[in-house]
Write a protein that holds these residues in place. Structure first.
Motif, short mmCIF file in Angstrom:
data_model
loop_
_atom_site.label_atom_id
_atom_site.label_comp_id
_atom_site.label_asym_id
_atom_site.label_seq_id
_atom_site.Cartn_x
_atom_site.Cartn_y
_atom_site.Cartn_z
N ASP A 193 6.31 -1.83 5.66
CA ASP A 193 6.23 -0.52 5.01
C ASP A 193 7.30 0.34 5.65
O ASP A 193 7.23 0.65 6.85
CB ASP A 193 4.84 0.10 5.21
CG ASP A 193 3.76 -0.67 4.46
OD1 ASP A 193 3.86 -0.76 3.22
OD2 ASP A 193 2.83 -1.18 5.11
N THR A 245 2.76 2.38 8.54
CA THR A 245 4.23 2.36 8.52
C THR A 245 4.76 1.44 9.62
O THR A 245 4.39 1.56 10.78
CB THR A 245 4.80 3.77 8.72
OG1 THR A 245 4.28 4.64 7.72
CG2 THR A 245 6.32 3.76 8.63
N SER A 253 6.54 -1.56 0.93
CA SER A 253 6.63 -0.21 0.37
C SER A 253 7.85 0.48 0.94
O SER A 253 8.31 0.14 2.04
CB SER A 253 5.37 0.61 0.67
OG SER A 253 5.28 0.90 2.06
#
Length: 269
Positions: free
Chosen positions: A37, A106, A80
């Motif tokens: 991510d 993240t 992502s």
């Protein structure tokens, strides 16, 4: 069987020794990009000002399809990707407006920030429009800001990133030198001004690298990648000054993003 176990154990010891000698952390080893991510934060050097092909929906942030974060995401297809970098962003703008891109999941963050805090756009405007002495004075004031004020502001950004994304690998990218000295330019700024501007960029990079290291982040310098491609090199990856407005002046071209910033970020991502 015993020999294979001994061999496996020996390999493990060798790997551990190599990691210890290099300072590497197995938890920080590069992961499969498709599982990451990724969030791209920062200023115009990350948003892609100067590269063209701007996303109209990004408005004044001027996020380019040719910016290195977008190019990296297109090549690696992370799980992502949030492109939050914005033209003109300062450290306070990153903490106030861009950290919503981050979360506990993240894995990877890229960041360029600090140049706007130090007033580099004003430095370049002053140097282009005013006298050499005014230029050098403005550079000195920017360097003083980098010494006295910027470290604390970088600390605030870096700490805020860690709080929002505690497990992320954070890659802080620097800025290139603008000018090739004794290059092909026959007009414009003098060599003394060009040299002082380059030295100021180095000064900013040094301060940024120190703060990034103190937070456990990776600093990725781009000066080496841009060497031979500065303004006045004859093969520039940076826009020269536009007398009609600072705009894209002193920002990477599309080649500067794809051949300068992208390979450097890819190495450290």
């Amino acid at each position: 069987m015993k020999l294979s176990r001994i061999a496996a154990f020996s390999s493990s010891l060798l790997l551990a020794a190599a990691l210890a000698l290099t300072g590497a952390n197995p938890a920080q080893a590069h992961e499969d990009p498709a599982a990451l991510d990724y969030a791209a934060l920062g200023d115009s050097y990350s948003s892609g000002v100067g590269a063209g092909a701007y996303d109209g929906a990004s408005g004044s942030c001027k996020r380019s399809e040719r910016a290195f974060p977008r190019l990296w995401a297109a090549r690696n297809s992370p799980s992502s990707f949030v492109f939050a970098a914005c033209s003109g962003a300062r450290t306070g703008d990153v903490t106030a407006d861009q950290l919503t891109a981050l979360g506990p999941a993240t894995d990877l963050v890229s960041l360029t920030v600090g140049g706007n805090d130090a007033g580099f756009a004003d430095v370049m405007t002053t140097c282009v429009l005013k006298s050499e002495s005014a230029c050098l004075d403005r550079i000195d004031r920017a360097r003083s800001y980098v010494d006295r004020t910027l470290p604390g502001r970088l600390d605030s950004v870096y700490a805020a990133i860690r709080a929002k994304a505690p497990s992320a690998r954070v890659v802080v990218l620097g800025y290139p030198r603008f000018y090739k000295l004794r290059g092909t330019c026959v007009a414009g700024l003098g060599e003394r001004e060009r040299s002082a501007i380059n030295a100021a960029a180095d000064h900013l990079n040094t301060a940024t690298a120190k703060r990034a290291a103190d937070h456990g982040y990776t600093f990725a310098e781009v000066v080496t990648a841009f060497t031979g491609h500065e303004i006045c090199s004859g093969a520039a990856w940076l826009h020269s000054v536009n007398p009609l407005g600072i705009g894209e002046s002193y920002h990477p071209t599309a080649a500067g993003q794809s051949r300068g910033y992208l390979p450097v970020f890819t190495t450290h991502a």
